[in-house]
Design an enzyme around this catalytic site. Sequence first.
Site, PDB file in Angstrom:
ATOM      1  NE  ARG A   1      -1.432  -0.424   6.666  1.00 22.29           N
ATOM      2  CZ  ARG A   1      -1.883  -1.084   7.733  1.00 22.29           C
ATOM      3  NH1 ARG A   1      -3.094  -0.831   8.216  1.00 22.29           N
ATOM      4  NH2 ARG A   1      -1.133  -1.993   8.340  1.00 22.29           N
TER       5      ARG A   1
ATOM      6  CG  HIS B   1      -0.124  -0.031   2.516  1.00 20.14           C
ATOM      7  ND1 HIS B   1       0.439   1.098   3.062  1.00 20.14           N
ATOM      8  CD2 HIS B   1       0.231  -1.064   3.330  1.00 20.14           C
ATOM      9  CE1 HIS B   1       1.088   0.773   4.174  1.00 20.14           C
ATOM     10  NE2 HIS B   1       0.976  -0.543   4.350  1.00 20.14           N
TER      11      HIS B   1
ATOM     12  CG  HIS C   1      -0.615  -4.892   4.655  1.00 15.06           C
ATOM     13  ND1 HIS C   1      -1.115  -3.722   5.156  1.00 15.06           N
ATOM     14  CD2 HIS C   1      -1.692  -5.580   4.176  1.00 15.06           C
ATOM     15  CE1 HIS C   1      -2.430  -3.697   5.017  1.00 15.06           C
ATOM     16  NE2 HIS C   1      -2.813  -4.821   4.423  1.00 15.06           N
TER      17      HIS C   1
HETATM   18  O1  LIG Z   1       4.055  -0.820  11.379  1.00 18.68           O
HETATM   19  C1  LIG Z   1       3.856  -1.784  10.626  1.00 18.68           C
HETATM   20  O2  LIG Z   1       2.837  -2.488  10.638  1.00 18.68           O
HETATM   21  C2  LIG Z   1       4.945  -2.159   9.620  1.00 18.68           C
HETATM   22  C3  LIG Z   1       4.647  -1.655   8.248  1.00 18.68           C
HETATM   23  O3  LIG Z   1       4.309  -0.315   8.222  1.00 18.68           O
HETATM   24  O4  LIG Z   1       6.149  -1.594  10.059  1.00 18.68           O
HETATM   25  P1  LIG Z   1       7.588  -2.251   9.987  1.00 18.68           P
HETATM   26  O5  LIG Z   1       8.194  -1.838   8.672  1.00 18.68           O
HETATM   27  O6  LIG Z   1       8.302  -1.608  11.151  1.00 18.68           O
HETATM   28  O7  LIG Z   1       7.478  -3.721  10.148  1.00 18.68           O
END
Ligand SMILES: O=C(O)[C@@H](CO)OP(=O)(O)O
Length: 283
Positions: free
Chosen positions: A88, A37, A210
């Site tokens: 998102r 996203h 994600h």
């Molecule tokens: O906060 C989160 O859910 C993830 C993605 O945004 O973060 P990170 O990259 O720290 O795993």
Amino acid sequence: MFAASKTSSLLAARSAFRRSYAATQQAEKSTLVLVRHGESTWNLANKFTGWYDCPLSEAGHVEAAEGGKLINEAGIKANVAFTSMQKRAIRTLWHVLEQTDRMWIPVTKSWKINERHYGGLQGLDKQQTVDKYGKDQVLVWRRSYDVPPPTVDKTSEHHPANDERYADLEEWPEDFTESLATTLDRVVPFWESTIAPELTDGKTVVIAAHGNSLRALVKHLDGIDESEIAELNIPTGTPLVYELDDDLKPIPQEGAFSPLQGRYLGDQDAIRARIEGVKNQTK
Ligand SMILES: O=C(O)[C@@H](CO)OP(=O)(O)O
């Protein structure tokens, strides 16, 4: 004499056709596009997000639409789409489908490709968490393969049993969190049961999901080991295109950023900078 040579050249042409037809059959490949996203409001605020359902930021809408334009310019026409149950990613998919003029294709939404649940870290500021627990501990929570962040229990608003979209889907444990390893435990079976058959059927597939659910998927697809996956960060709003062979093994693409075998669409230097940006959220 003339008739004999005509017959033999006809036979030679036929067998050449058969050989080239067989080669095309073997070279049958399918296209898979993965898009993380666009920037979310909690990416912008530098908070651990996980299953918290924040929207795209203004810049995130622009990034997602740009990603869709790149897919369109590459001439990729998706036949089916998958996304998570989080707005998102859903909104990012909408931008992609709008930019590619394919809003009519079937879309499946599943929690199986949701972000990794960040347990007790959800909602915390990433930098403040580093200040409190130290950079090394936070890196273990963010990027180790199988060390989960602290859990949430059922009194927490972040527990899936307290969200109507998830409450009845599973017998959620009292204490919940996810590591990348347990994220793979839901992403890979969903890939195998639901997404892979579409590709085998010759469809072009787009998945809007994600950072960590896509890390789980590419770990599986590209056969990335546990130490290497810790170093891999996926940028927001950037299409990652795979060509897969008959066995759904990635065909290495020119310009792919190792250990990935798919290629990112867009300005390659800007993409490297975005990847560094994700890594540097906890310095
Ligand atoms: O906060 C989160 O859910 C993830 C993605 O945004 O973060 P990170 O990259 O720290 O795993």
